[in-house]
Enzyme design. Sequence first.
Site, PDB file in Angstrom:
ATOM      1  N   TYR A  74       0.856  -1.198   0.000  1.00 42.54           N
ATOM      2  CA  TYR A  74       0.000   0.000   0.000  1.00 42.54           C
ATOM      3  C   TYR A  74       0.885   1.239   0.000  1.00 42.54           C
ATOM      4  CZ  TYR A  74      -3.254   3.553   1.714  1.00 42.54           C
ATOM      5  OH  TYR A  74      -4.002   4.696   1.868  1.00 42.54           O
ATOM      6  N   HIS A  75       0.537   2.221  -0.830  1.00 42.34           N
ATOM      7  CA  HIS A  75       1.353   3.427  -1.011  1.00 42.34           C
ATOM      8  C   HIS A  75       0.811   4.552  -0.131  1.00 42.34           C
ATOM      9  CE1 HIS A  75       3.775   6.500  -2.841  1.00 42.34           C
ATOM     10  NE2 HIS A  75       4.255   5.675  -3.762  1.00 42.34           N
ATOM     11  N   GLY A  76       1.600   5.000   0.847  1.00 44.25           N
ATOM     12  CA  GLY A  76       1.208   6.120   1.690  1.00 44.25           C
ATOM     13  C   GLY A  76       1.428   7.446   0.991  1.00 44.25           C
ATOM     14  N   GLU A  92      -2.637   6.604  -5.643  1.00 47.00           N
ATOM     15  CA  GLU A  92      -3.056   6.145  -4.327  1.00 47.00           C
ATOM     16  C   GLU A  92      -2.476   7.024  -3.229  1.00 47.00           C
ATOM     17  OE1 GLU A  92      -3.774   1.767  -3.210  1.00 47.00           O
ATOM     18  OE2 GLU A  92      -1.703   2.180  -2.582  1.00 47.00           O
TER      19      GLU A  92
END
Length: 433
Positions: A233-235, A306
């Site tokens: 998951y890309h913050g 994202e």
Amino acid sequence: MVSTGCQRALGYFLAGILVKAQIPQDSTLSPVLINFYMKVPKRPGRARSAARGSRFPSPCVGAEDAPLPRSGRLAADAVPPPPPLAEPFLPPLSASGWITMSSYEEVISVNKCYVPGQLLVTDSECLTYLLEEWIVLKYLLYMIICIILLWCSIAVFSSIVPLCIMLFIYLSALFLLIYQRTHKLNGPYYSDAWNDVRLILSTIWDGFARFWHGYELHGTENLPDGPGLIIYYHGAIPIDYLYFLTRLFVLKRRFCYSLADDFLFKFPGIRALAAMMNIIRNTKEGGLNVLKKGHLLGISPGGVREALFSDESYKLVWHKRTGFAQLAVDAKVPIIPMYTQNVREGFRVFGRTILSRWLYEYVRWPVLPPYGGFPVKFRTYIGEPIPYDPNVTAVELAIKTKAALRSLIQKHQQIPGNICDALKERFHKEKKG
């Protein structure tokens, strides 16, 4: 707790209400109000000015028989002149230093007594006195100023920390350049000749991760010994992924290649650092070559989109991307989901609107400024691998991977995320991975 001045003023105000309402002495309300609320401390040394007189007139003999004047003053020829300065009357002190009104008659005597030359105390004056003695109103301006300064400090802090991290990255690139010149290193950055400087920088970044975010890495046993495709998951700022790369190299002396967006290589001065950290351009041929050589490869299908347009609900912004799944099918490698807890509480972005979304789709450049840098708890969880299955298509594998990553997020993340709760987790006992 109620302040002393507020308690005293409230007692006087209730005494006036009791007298004006003519509450009987034998009622159930009178003893409670008198004996409980009228225990107020005497405030020595505070007298009214001569112009206004004392707050409560001095007691006088036979005051109950004399009618009270409506104007607040008696005629000059009807009574003798008042004394020059009348001391304010307060009921006698008890042994503990508190004024005790133990009977209803004492309240009546205080309120009926009147000395010529003094102004009567009205209900509005009692209310004014109550408000001016209330500590919250007395310091309300200072409280408002402190709150404004606190919010300004948080705003400045949340803007400075991302800049400091960028500065830290450039300092790392500068250190790499100096090390290269002094040790006369040549050749590709992925060679073993760069392992010493790679270990130094990884140790520095890992120390920063421990200090600032209490970083933890869980599930390294799920990483295969051979090649594998890590989907994460890309913050808003993928500093958690950088923490993962450095921790993995410090613990296992193993580095993971990464596919990054082209805009990253347009920043001046960090190409060498990116190459040393085995970050390569996002091409299918490059990724397939890495996996066939037996290395780990990290990809975020959401990417910059994202990072900008996901939120504290941790929704996956993948659209219909299946290229990563096709890459895993072609290389015949497992997919490993990975996610970092509280990454959205550490860094966020300003201005998620329809206009900014349209602008990003047009220029394909991160158009929203990040903010944050809060020292929240970061824990990276590596999920169970999804093995290669020749009977599964790329579309099916993409759906399966998305479900696995979403399940990992729901298992370890409070949704919606909360910055205060993420800060409290810094004091929780370290979980064993």
